[in-house]
Design a protein around this motif. Structure first.
Motif, short mmCIF file in Angstrom:
data_model
loop_
_atom_site.label_atom_id
_atom_site.label_comp_id
_atom_site.label_asym_id
_atom_site.label_seq_id
_atom_site.Cartn_x
_atom_site.Cartn_y
_atom_site.Cartn_z
N TYR A 13 72.21 3.58 -103.55
CA TYR A 13 72.07 4.33 -102.26
C TYR A 13 70.70 3.81 -101.74
O TYR A 13 69.88 2.90 -100.95
N TRP A 238 68.44 9.92 -85.40
CA TRP A 238 69.16 10.38 -85.79
C TRP A 238 70.51 10.31 -84.51
O TRP A 238 71.98 10.89 -85.06
N GLY A 299 75.88 -0.25 -88.08
CA GLY A 299 75.34 0.06 -87.54
C GLY A 299 74.25 1.98 -87.22
O GLY A 299 74.27 2.27 -86.89
N ARG A 357 78.88 -7.63 -95.19
CA ARG A 357 77.60 -6.82 -94.90
C ARG A 357 76.64 -6.53 -94.45
O ARG A 357 75.87 -7.43 -95.33
N ARG B 89 80.25 1.87 -88.26
CA ARG B 89 79.67 0.43 -89.94
C ARG B 89 78.74 1.22 -89.53
O ARG B 89 77.86 1.04 -90.00
N ILE B 90 78.49 2.35 -90.45
CA ILE B 90 77.93 3.34 -91.31
C ILE B 90 78.99 3.75 -92.46
O ILE B 90 79.22 3.45 -93.06
N THR B 91 77.60 3.78 -94.09
CA THR B 91 78.39 4.20 -95.70
C THR B 91 78.95 5.52 -94.79
O THR B 91 78.06 6.31 -94.71
N PHE B 93 78.50 7.13 -97.56
CA PHE B 93 76.71 8.74 -97.73
C PHE B 93 75.73 8.59 -96.69
O PHE B 93 75.38 9.32 -96.66
N ASP B 94 75.71 7.49 -95.67
CA ASP B 94 74.90 7.68 -94.23
C ASP B 94 75.73 8.75 -93.52
O ASP B 94 74.83 9.56 -92.72
N LEU B 98 74.35 12.53 -92.79
CA LEU B 98 74.01 12.74 -90.51
C LEU B 98 74.55 14.13 -90.73
O LEU B 98 73.69 14.82 -89.88
N LEU B 130 78.75 3.08 -101.11
CA LEU B 130 78.75 2.42 -100.18
C LEU B 130 79.67 1.32 -99.51
O LEU B 130 79.70 0.85 -99.13
N ARG B 131 80.81 2.20 -99.54
CA ARG B 131 81.32 2.07 -98.17
C ARG B 131 81.06 2.35 -96.78
O ARG B 131 80.72 3.31 -96.40
N TYR B 132 81.48 0.97 -96.12
CA TYR B 132 81.44 0.97 -94.59
C TYR B 132 82.87 2.59 -94.15
O TYR B 132 83.72 1.53 -94.76
N ASP B 134 84.71 2.12 -91.41
CA ASP B 134 86.07 1.60 -90.78
C ASP B 134 86.59 0.26 -92.04
O ASP B 134 87.74 -0.22 -91.75
N GLU B 135 86.31 1.10 -93.29
CA GLU B 135 87.02 0.13 -94.56
C GLU B 135 87.58 1.29 -95.54
O GLU B 135 88.89 0.93 -96.48
#
Lengths: 357, 250
Positions: A13, A238, A299, A357, B89-91, B93-94, B98, B130-132, B134-135
């Motif tokens: 990450y 955020w 995003g 990506r 379109r966020i991973t 992890f992110d 959140l 680390l995948r998005y 939307d996948e």
């Protein structure tokens, strides 16, 4: 064993986010290189050595004037305005949950054009010179800027008030913006109908958008406004990520979606109003900057906001440099260049789908 | 007892949607809200974490009146997974990070990162980190949504139809995750569910909602053919297959 796996996730990450920072930095570096090129390019042939000495204030008077009063402000204005338009588009697309949202979606540009039309046609702030490189000049640029600003802000206030009545939903905002935009366009057309040739020419010239109009005073104002807005957005990064996950989710995470939407719409419209009233209408940067970076970085607004900023600055600087050099000494209107470059690039991005990506 | 809902009343455009809702949930317990479409189930969930503001009534968590807290403080105590979720379109992890938002000041701390890593590991999401979004498949996305709600480190977890779009295998896997999380983290879970058999398997208590009021509320003993028929308007029988109670429409 398990410790090792989670450690691996985290390292992966960190590498992933580090790559984003690197890309943002590279675009910034590219902008600096482009800026140096733009400083050396122009209708007056100057050698890099001459430009360098002028930068240090050691050139002759003529050289200093060209570098400090013409080229440098132009580069700074392009970069700052690009940043402003791009981040405004970026957060508007997020908060209206609509990929086509940009300052013109809320009628801001049309409101500004109407304001300029009032100044040029009704208040007589424009005229025509038959000699000189630019045939059309604006007599009182400040009056035009002020009325354009008032037109843009007026649009924003009406849109936000209308949206408030129907609940602050994205749909209500977009509908109100589109309606108001076409109303102002119609009003501009009516004004043009009763105007003289000269006035119409002046207005058309104004709406083209021209980075060269900005002097250091205007650049300072733009930098201040864009800078404050950028910091505000970064402080809220955020929240925008939460809103991307859906309005319900964001509220579940304690985000006051309606309030943020109102504040950001107002801020984005304000900086657009400032930029447009100084430089004229410049389209597509608010769509291109954020969309390119969304494809490249994803995003996550922690990175998307700064990335959109540098990309927007880079794009507008590149457009202006092309406008100045492609058929020099003629300087094309930068708004036309951004649209010429922007439209095909945008269509390309759309057809490429979500790959990469 | 951690969550206690007392006398919630909610109206929409003058039309009463919820009336006199009273119940409580203990730590580690799963309460399933059951009822037909439009009975007010989702509205009830949203009233609990104040996405909607009830006209009357209070919600207590660990004795604190929830409605006196800021929305950020509520989000620290109540995790929420909405019915519809955008897979942006966020991973992964992110997305889970959140969930730490209510706890984060300017930037995520080492502790936030550590919590995210642990939750990813405990939900077997490491390989996706680390995948998005939307996948991902529906089941994977739902696990991420629950992981995000768990990252809030809540005392109460609200889940709105967590399994409705999932296949058979994923339904049971997701509910297993919820059950384990409730036990291990001592969370009180309130969820809306349409699949009565799934509710019977995983929920400890049941709340029947009909026309905006509580029809009945309690343990297995309230899952009678009579209650279910009255609430859903369809006659059923409740049988035991081996040890497992099942509801079969007649």
């Amino acid at each position: 064993m398990e410790q090792g796996i989670t450690e691996n996730i985290y390292q992966g990450y960190l590498k992933y986010t580090g790559r984003k920072v690197l890309i943002i930095f590279l675009i910034f570096l590219l902008s600096v290189v482009l800026g140096i090129y733009a400083l050396n390019a122009g209708s007056t042939d100057l050698s890099p050595a001459e430009v360098f000495s002028a930068l240090l204030g050691k050139g002759d008077r003529r050289l200093n004037v060209i570098v400090w009063n013409i080229r440098l402000p132009r580069i700074a204005a392009a970069f700052i305005a690009g940043i402003g338009l791009s981040v405004a588009g970026c957060v508007m697309q997020n908060l209206l949950q609509n990929p086509l949202a940009s300052p013109s979606t809320l009628g801001v540009s049309q409101g500004a054009a109407f304001g300029a039309a009032v100044a040029i046609i009704a208040l007589g702030a424009g005229s025509l010179h038959s000699t000189g490189a630019a045939a059309v000049i604006i007599n009182s640029p400040y009056i035009v800027s002020v009325t354009a600003f008032i037109g843009a802000i007026l649009t924003t206030v009406i849109v936000l008030m209308l949206a408030r009545i129907r609940g602050v939903t994205p749909q209500a905002m977009i509908l109100a913006g589109v309606a108001l935009g076409s109303l102002f366009s119609a009003a501009t057309v009516v004004l043009q109908y009763f105007a003289s040739d000269v006035q119409v020419a002046s207005l058309v010239f104004w709406t083209f958008g021209d980075i060269g109009r900005a002097s250091w005073g205007e650049i300072k104002i733009m930098t201040l406004v864009v800078g404050i807005f950028f910091l505000y957005l970064m402080a809220n990064r955020w929240n925008y990520n939460a809103i991307d996950g859906g309005e319900e989710t964001a509220k579940g995470l304690g985000v006051n979606v309606e309030r943020i939407r109102m504040l950001v719409m107002f801020g984005a419209s304000l900086i657009t109003a400032v930029i447009v009233s100084f430089l004229g209408i410049i389209s597509f940067i608010g769509l291109l900057g954020p969309h390119i970076m969304r494809r490249v970085l994803g995003g996550d607004h922690r990175f998307l906001i700064p990335a959109s900023a540098v990309m927007g600055g880079f794009l507008l600087l590149a457009s202006d440099t092309i406008a100045r050099t492609i058929i020099a000494p003629v300087v094309l209107p930068v708004g036309a260049v951004t649209s010429f470059m922007g439209a095909p690039l945008f269509i390309y991005l759309l057809t490429r789908g979500n790959g990469g990506r | 007892m951690i969550l206690s809902v007392d006398g919630i009343e909610f109206s929409y455009n003058g039309r009463p949607v919820l009336r006199d809702i009273k119940f409580s949930v203990n730590r580690g317990e799963i309460l399933s809200i059951l009822g037909n479409n439009g009975a007010g189930k989702t509205t009830l969930l949203r009233c609990i974490n104040r996405i909607l503001k009830p006209k009357r009534g209070t919600v207590f968590i660990d004795g604190d009146d929830l409605f006196s807290l800021s929305s950020r403080e509520i989000a620290r105590r109540v995790g929420y997974a909405a019915q519809r979720n955008e897979g942006g379109r966020i991973t992964v992890f992110d997305a889970v990070l959140l969930g730490r938002k209510p706890h984060i000041g300017w930037e995520a701390s080492e502790k936030d990162m550590k919590i995210v890593r642990e939750i990813l590991a405990s939900l077997n999401l490491e390989d996706f980190s680390l995948r998005y979004l939307d996948e991902l498949s529906g089941g994977e996305l739902q696990r991420v949504i629950i992981a995000r709600a768990l990252a809030q480190e809540p005392g109460v977890l609200l889940l709105d139809e967590p399994t409705s779009s999932l296949d058979l295998k994923n339904r049971y896997e997701v509910m297993k995750i919820v059950k384990d999380a409730a036990k291990e983290r001592e969370i009180a879970v309130v969820l809306v569910m349409h699949d009565l058999n799934l509710a019977l398997r995983f929920a400890d208590r049941f709340l029947f909602l009909k026309d905006g009021t509580i029809y009945d509320c309690g343990g297995l003993e309230v899952m009678t053919p009579k209650n279910i028929s009255a609430v859903y308007g369809i006659s059923v029988t409740v049988e035991k297959l081996g040890d497992i109670p099942v509801v079969v429409p007649l």
